[in-house]
Motif scaffolding. Structure first.
Motif, PDB file in Angstrom:
ATOM      1  N   ARG A  20       0.831  -1.198   0.000  1.00 57.12           N
ATOM      2  CA  ARG A  20       0.000   0.000   0.000  1.00 57.12           C
ATOM      3  C   ARG A  20       0.866   1.248   0.000  1.00 57.12           C
ATOM      4  O   ARG A  20       0.888   2.006   0.961  1.00 57.12           O
ATOM      5  CB  ARG A  20      -0.908   0.001   1.217  1.00 57.12           C
ATOM      6  CG  ARG A  20      -1.968  -1.071   1.135  1.00 57.12           C
ATOM      7  CD  ARG A  20      -2.943  -0.849   2.254  1.00 57.12           C
ATOM      8  NE  ARG A  20      -4.072  -1.761   2.130  1.00 57.12           N
ATOM      9  CZ  ARG A  20      -5.092  -1.727   2.946  1.00 57.12           C
ATOM     10  NH1 ARG A  20      -5.132  -0.866   3.926  1.00 57.12           N
ATOM     11  NH2 ARG A  20      -6.082  -2.575   2.807  1.00 57.12           N
ATOM     12  N   ALA A  22       1.783   5.005  -0.827  1.00 57.40           N
ATOM     13  CA  ALA A  22       0.868   6.140  -0.799  1.00 57.40           C
ATOM     14  C   ALA A  22       0.495   6.602  -2.205  1.00 57.40           C
ATOM     15  O   ALA A  22      -0.594   7.070  -2.442  1.00 57.40           O
ATOM     16  CB  ALA A  22       1.483   7.277  -0.002  1.00 57.40           C
ATOM     17  N   MET A  26      -6.237   3.640  -5.895  1.00 51.61           N
ATOM     18  CA  MET A  26      -7.101   2.697  -5.184  1.00 51.61           C
ATOM     19  C   MET A  26      -7.282   1.417  -5.996  1.00 51.61           C
ATOM     20  O   MET A  26      -7.227   0.315  -5.470  1.00 51.61           O
ATOM     21  CB  MET A  26      -8.478   3.330  -4.966  1.00 51.61           C
ATOM     22  CG  MET A  26      -8.570   4.236  -3.784  1.00 51.61           C
ATOM     23  SD  MET A  26      -8.590   3.308  -2.252  1.00 51.61           S
ATOM     24  CE  MET A  26     -10.128   2.432  -2.425  1.00 51.61           C
ATOM     25  N   GLN A  37     -12.714  -4.455  -0.185  1.00 51.65           N
ATOM     26  CA  GLN A  37     -13.127  -4.454   1.221  1.00 51.65           C
ATOM     27  C   GLN A  37     -14.324  -3.523   1.341  1.00 51.65           C
ATOM     28  O   GLN A  37     -14.233  -2.340   1.033  1.00 51.65           O
ATOM     29  CB  GLN A  37     -11.980  -3.948   2.103  1.00 51.65           C
ATOM     30  CG  GLN A  37     -12.220  -4.137   3.578  1.00 51.65           C
ATOM     31  CD  GLN A  37     -11.985  -5.574   4.014  1.00 51.65           C
ATOM     32  OE1 GLN A  37     -10.954  -6.138   3.711  1.00 51.65           O
ATOM     33  NE2 GLN A  37     -12.956  -6.159   4.700  1.00 51.65           N
ATOM     34  N   THR A  81     -16.870  -5.844   6.020  1.00 51.50           N
ATOM     35  CA  THR A  81     -16.582  -5.363   7.362  1.00 51.50           C
ATOM     36  C   THR A  81     -17.876  -4.813   7.936  1.00 51.50           C
ATOM     37  O   THR A  81     -18.359  -3.785   7.464  1.00 51.50           O
ATOM     38  CB  THR A  81     -15.534  -4.238   7.326  1.00 51.50           C
ATOM     39  OG1 THR A  81     -14.364  -4.738   6.697  1.00 51.50           O
ATOM     40  CG2 THR A  81     -15.187  -3.777   8.733  1.00 51.50           C
ATOM     41  N   GLN A  87     -19.001   4.134  13.463  1.00 48.53           N
ATOM     42  CA  GLN A  87     -17.698   3.787  12.900  1.00 48.53           C
ATOM     43  C   GLN A  87     -17.581   4.039  11.422  1.00 48.53           C
ATOM     44  O   GLN A  87     -16.481   4.125  10.890  1.00 48.53           O
ATOM     45  CB  GLN A  87     -17.482   2.274  13.045  1.00 48.53           C
ATOM     46  CG  GLN A  87     -17.166   1.759  14.376  1.00 48.53           C
ATOM     47  CD  GLN A  87     -17.058   0.259  14.243  1.00 48.53           C
ATOM     48  OE1 GLN A  87     -17.995  -0.407  13.824  1.00 48.53           O
ATOM     49  NE2 GLN A  87     -15.911  -0.284  14.559  1.00 48.53           N
ATOM     50  N   THR A  90     -15.304   6.846   9.751  1.00 45.52           N
ATOM     51  CA  THR A  90     -13.899   6.671  10.103  1.00 45.52           C
ATOM     52  C   THR A  90     -13.308   5.514   9.329  1.00 45.52           C
ATOM     53  O   THR A  90     -12.181   5.591   8.827  1.00 45.52           O
ATOM     54  CB  THR A  90     -13.753   6.376  11.596  1.00 45.52           C
ATOM     55  OG1 THR A  90     -14.527   7.307  12.311  1.00 45.52           O
ATOM     56  CG2 THR A  90     -12.314   6.467  12.016  1.00 45.52           C
ATOM     57  N   GLN A  93     -12.685   6.761   5.879  1.00 51.11           N
ATOM     58  CA  GLN A  93     -11.637   7.787   5.813  1.00 51.11           C
ATOM     59  C   GLN A  93     -10.258   7.191   6.063  1.00 51.11           C
ATOM     60  O   GLN A  93      -9.276   7.598   5.459  1.00 51.11           O
ATOM     61  CB  GLN A  93     -11.911   8.882   6.856  1.00 51.11           C
ATOM     62  CG  GLN A  93     -13.079   9.777   6.498  1.00 51.11           C
ATOM     63  CD  GLN A  93     -13.694  10.429   7.717  1.00 51.11           C
ATOM     64  OE1 GLN A  93     -13.436  10.038   8.848  1.00 51.11           O
ATOM     65  NE2 GLN A  93     -14.527  11.432   7.494  1.00 51.11           N
ATOM     66  N   SER A  94     -10.170   6.235   6.980  1.00 52.49           N
ATOM     67  CA  SER A  94      -8.866   5.692   7.342  1.00 52.49           C
ATOM     68  C   SER A  94      -8.400   4.610   6.380  1.00 52.49           C
ATOM     69  O   SER A  94      -7.297   4.113   6.510  1.00 52.49           O
ATOM     70  CB  SER A  94      -8.920   5.120   8.757  1.00 52.49           C
ATOM     71  OG  SER A  94      -9.733   3.976   8.770  1.00 52.49           O
ATOM     72  N   GLY A  95      -9.249   4.238   5.429  1.00 54.89           N
ATOM     73  CA  GLY A  95      -8.839   3.232   4.457  1.00 54.89           C
ATOM     74  C   GLY A  95      -9.079   1.809   4.903  1.00 54.89           C
ATOM     75  O   GLY A  95      -8.618   0.864   4.267  1.00 54.89           O
ATOM     76  N   GLU A  96      -9.816   1.648   6.005  1.00 57.57           N
ATOM     77  CA  GLU A  96     -10.116   0.287   6.451  1.00 57.57           C
ATOM     78  C   GLU A  96     -11.043  -0.408   5.456  1.00 57.57           C
ATOM     79  O   GLU A  96     -10.970  -1.612   5.267  1.00 57.57           O
ATOM     80  CB  GLU A  96     -10.764   0.363   7.835  1.00 57.57           C
ATOM     81  CG  GLU A  96     -10.781  -0.942   8.593  1.00 57.57           C
ATOM     82  CD  GLU A  96     -11.422  -0.784   9.964  1.00 57.57           C
ATOM     83  OE1 GLU A  96     -11.402   0.336  10.523  1.00 57.57           O
ATOM     84  OE2 GLU A  96     -11.964  -1.778  10.465  1.00 57.57           O
ATOM     85  N   ASP A 235      -9.525   9.882  -4.996  1.00 60.26           N
ATOM     86  CA  ASP A 235      -9.236   8.953  -6.082  1.00 60.26           C
ATOM     87  C   ASP A 235     -10.448   8.904  -7.005  1.00 60.26           C
ATOM     88  O   ASP A 235     -11.381   8.141  -6.794  1.00 60.26           O
ATOM     89  CB  ASP A 235      -8.895   7.566  -5.543  1.00 60.26           C
ATOM     90  CG  ASP A 235      -8.287   6.689  -6.628  1.00 60.26           C
ATOM     91  OD1 ASP A 235      -8.777   6.753  -7.778  1.00 60.26           O
ATOM     92  OD2 ASP A 235      -7.330   5.960  -6.348  1.00 60.26           O
TER      93      ASP A 235
END
Lengths: 337, 356
Positions: A20, A22, A26, A37, A81, A87, A90, A93-96, A235
């Motif tokens: 991953r 930077a 994507m 995901q 997920t 949640q 977040t 935004q965090s890429g989870e 992206d």
């Protein structure tokens, strides 16, 4: 000890995502890890819910599978997920998660200040009222002085108050936190009206009412709740892929292509179908995908109507405003050309 | 003769005074009113198997719908783990329970418990993740149900316990920096509810990490739970340390033992023994606290029950579902508390034997 754990945690995370960098797009990152995901609801009937065998089902889930089909040509290359309402942003935004497909209402605040992009609308919802048929109420305008069962803490409660104030009516709220208990209160007759999103009313009437015909959903819809998939800013290619995957589901229905018929129709002379299945033109390439991306989406997941019929129709939903524009609804895909 | 003894027992235990007699009568009356309807509902009128929920709905309110549990038990116990592979979490649960039981039996207490745990946990890891030995890989987002509850508890306690001992020793240490750090950590973590730690781990932490670096959700929750358990266990252990008479410390010093030898050979064995009841109390509390992960979208035992209630066909059987959850939690918590009582008795006996 804690440093060791943190180091272990960090190395685990890096091991899980070795590629991953930077600068990577994507799409490249998703292709490299081999799956999409997808953030979904922990349990909402018809939208995303694990069945008795632990398989995820619902229209939000099918959108995730459609994105996987577009990217990989394989609808099973998706991981889910489950996310709570707090949640979800977040996690995105965090890429989870790569896509958030969790009955999320498209609003200006979310689209701008949260750094998110809504890729369209998969279901037009809105807040409504359900009353027992024996009250003889035909319109929400007749609800002056009614006792209303409502769950606290969401916009539902605010919309309710706004609507009654705007129409110069009063009401007595019965505010109950747990869904289970608020339904018991309504069906036990503690309140005259139950209010939540129409999709929720339909599901409750079909599943919980001793006799569904004893309850009517009033025609007034007092809020706009367009639900759709979300990606994060930054992206545009990935945003386009999710957006056009959703449009492909709608376009397929409009063109009369379904998971059962698309293989036979692939050789149709209709130029729109030719472009759709990738026989002519380079739409897939422009998105960074295979030219058969839309063909794969429909072949593996189905068109919007099929998804709706499989997940929402059994719960008693009718198409209503979620019908195609050609049938009087709001579902409209820009041309795929 | 026998009738007389029964009467005597009744008089001594249930009717020894007017208030006691009144309480006995009131309790009996309550039981008489409550029990038969409950038995009717839970057993006699209950629906045990049904192809779908229609039979249950028809019998609305008359009898319990255990068919709900029958239909959903696989999901409740194993969550979204692939259906065909359910034997793997089942075996992993069995291994974890076996490890706990083996560590509980005093005659098995020896050095090889450590390699046994290592091997056991490795086996659990292999079973759950797979990807080797022909087992298909299952990512940990799909883990759920009982195994998640057991894993969170096991790893939470197994890692938190040594940390807690160090924290407790640190808090009583003479070195100001170490003491300050330990006190600061313990008070900080104890000063906030577990739910806020979980929120912090699941909602705030990811925002502090660099872009596209994510720590797995389960791992984040596990770390939050370890920190929480460590702070509470540390205070329990500290209580045990404070209860050791000064003479023990002085005797160990007089023997010329170093700090670590004194701690490991003299202080800790006694301190941990007196801490057993409060330790088990904390363990039981922690086991139940793991259910809080439902607010961050992890499918532990309680969440899978909650989620299985959202399927329209089976909504409305909350009482049955939560009774089932209560039963599972009861089995584990009761086993833990009975075990600690036995252990206390055994250790007291051993202690008495040593004293005479």
């Amino acid at each position: 000890m804690r440093t060791i754990m943190l180091a272990a945690a960090a190395s685990l995370a890096l091991a899980a995502a070795p590629d991953r960098a930077a600068a990577q797009t994507m799409l490249a990152a998703v292709k490299a890890k081999g799956y999409v995901q997808c953030g979904v609801n922990t349990g909402l009937a018809g939208f995303s819910q694990p069945d008795s065998r632990g398989q995820w089902k619902g229209i939000d889930v099918d959108l995730c599978r459609a994105v996987a089909a577009a990217v990989f040509g394989d609808a099973s290359k998706v991981r889910f997920t489950p996310l709570t309402a707090q949640q979800r942003f977040t996690a995105l935004q965090s890429g989870e998660v790569d896509v958030l497909s969790r009955n999320t209402t498209w609003t200006a605040t979310r689209d701008s200040s949260l750094g998110l992009n809504f890729a369209g609308v998969i279901y037009y919802d809105g807040q409504g009222f359900m009353v027992p048929r024996k009250l003889g109420v035909k319109s929400a305008k007749q609800l002056n002085g009614a006792t209303v069962c409502v769950q606290p803490g969401t916009t539902t409660e605010l919309n309710l108050a706004d609507y009654f104030r705007a129409n110069g009516m009063t009401f007595k709220p019965v505010v109950i936190e747990k869904l289970e208990e608020v339904l018991n209160a309504y069906f036990a007759g503690r309140c005259d009206v139950y209010t939540t999103d129409v999709s929720g009313l339909v599901a409750v009437r079909a599943s919980r009412a001793p006799n569904p015909a004893d309850h009517v959903i009033l025609p007034e819809v007092i809020s706009k709740e367009p639900l759709g998939p979300v990606v994060r800013h930054g992206d545009d290619q990935w945003f386009d892929i999710v957006k056009w995957t959703l449009f492909a589901l709608l376009e397929a229905e409009e063109l009369g292509l379904s998971s059962k018929t698309i293989e036979q129709n692939a050789s149709s002379a209709n130029p729109s179908i030719q472009r759709f299945v990738g026989a002519t033109g380079d739409i897939g390439k422009m998105l960074g995908l295979d030219n058969r991306w839309a063909f794969n989406v429909v072949r593996l997941v189905g068109n919007y109507g099929e998804i709706f019929d499989a997940n929402l129709k059994p719960l008693g939903f009718d198409r209503g405003i979620n019908n195609l524009w050609t049938n009087g609804g709001l579902m409209y895909a820009p041309p795929i050309r | 003769m026998r009738g007389v003894t029964v009467l005597a027992w009744l008089r001594a235990n249930l009717f020894s005074s007017w208030p006691n007699a009144l309480l006995t009568v009131a309790t009996l009356w309550l039981l008489w009113r409550a029990l038969p309807p409950f038995v009717d509902w839970a057993f006699l009128d209950a629906i045990w198997v049904a192809p779908d929920s229609k039979a249950c709905r028809a019998a609305a309110g008359e009898g319990a719908c255990w068919a709900f549990v029958a239909e959903k038990h696989r999901f409740i116990l194993f969550g979204t783990y692939p259906y065909e592979e359910h034997w793997r979490p089942a075996a992993a649960c069995a291994i974890l329970v076996a490890l706990w039981v083996a560590s509980g039996l005093r005659r098995l207490w020896s050095w090889w418990l450590a390699p046994m745990w290592a091997a056991g946990l490795a086996a659990v890891g292999v079973l759950m993740w797979g990807g080797v030995l022909g087992l298909p890989f299952v990512e940990n987002q799909r883990w759920g149900g009982l195994i998640l509850t057991l894993l969170l508890t096991t790893f939470g306690l197994a890692i938190a316990f040594p940390v807690a001992i160090l924290l407790a020793l640190g808090r009583r240490s003479g070195m100001p920096v170490i003491q300050g750090l330990c006190v600061g950590f313990i008070e900080l973590v104890r000063g906030v509810p577990l739910i806020s730690l979980l929120f912090m781990a699941s909602v705030m932490l990811p925002l502090f990490l660099p872009e596209r670096v994510t720590i797995d959700k389960l791992l984040r929750a596990q770390i939050a739970m370890i920190l929480f358990a460590a702070a509470y266990l540390a205070e329990v252990v500290r209580g045990g340390l404070q209860a050791i008479p000064r003479g023990q410390y002085e005797a160990a010093d007089a023997l010329g033992l170093s700090y670590w030898k004194k701690t490991l050979l003299v202080v800790l064995p006694q301190a941990l023994r007196i801490s057993i009841p409060p330790l088990v109390n904390t363990f039981i509390g922690f086991f139940k606290d793991t259910s809080l992960v439902l607010i961050i979208g992890l499918f532990d035992l309680l969440s899978t029950i909650k989620v299985s209630l959202t399927e329209p066909a089976w909504t409305g059987f909350g009482v049955e579902a939560y009774l089932f959850a209560a039963l599972v939690y009861l089995v584990f918590c009761l086993a833990m508390s009975r075990y600690s009582q036995n252990l206390e008795r055994e250790l007291a006996r051993a202690e008495a034997g040593r004293r005479t």
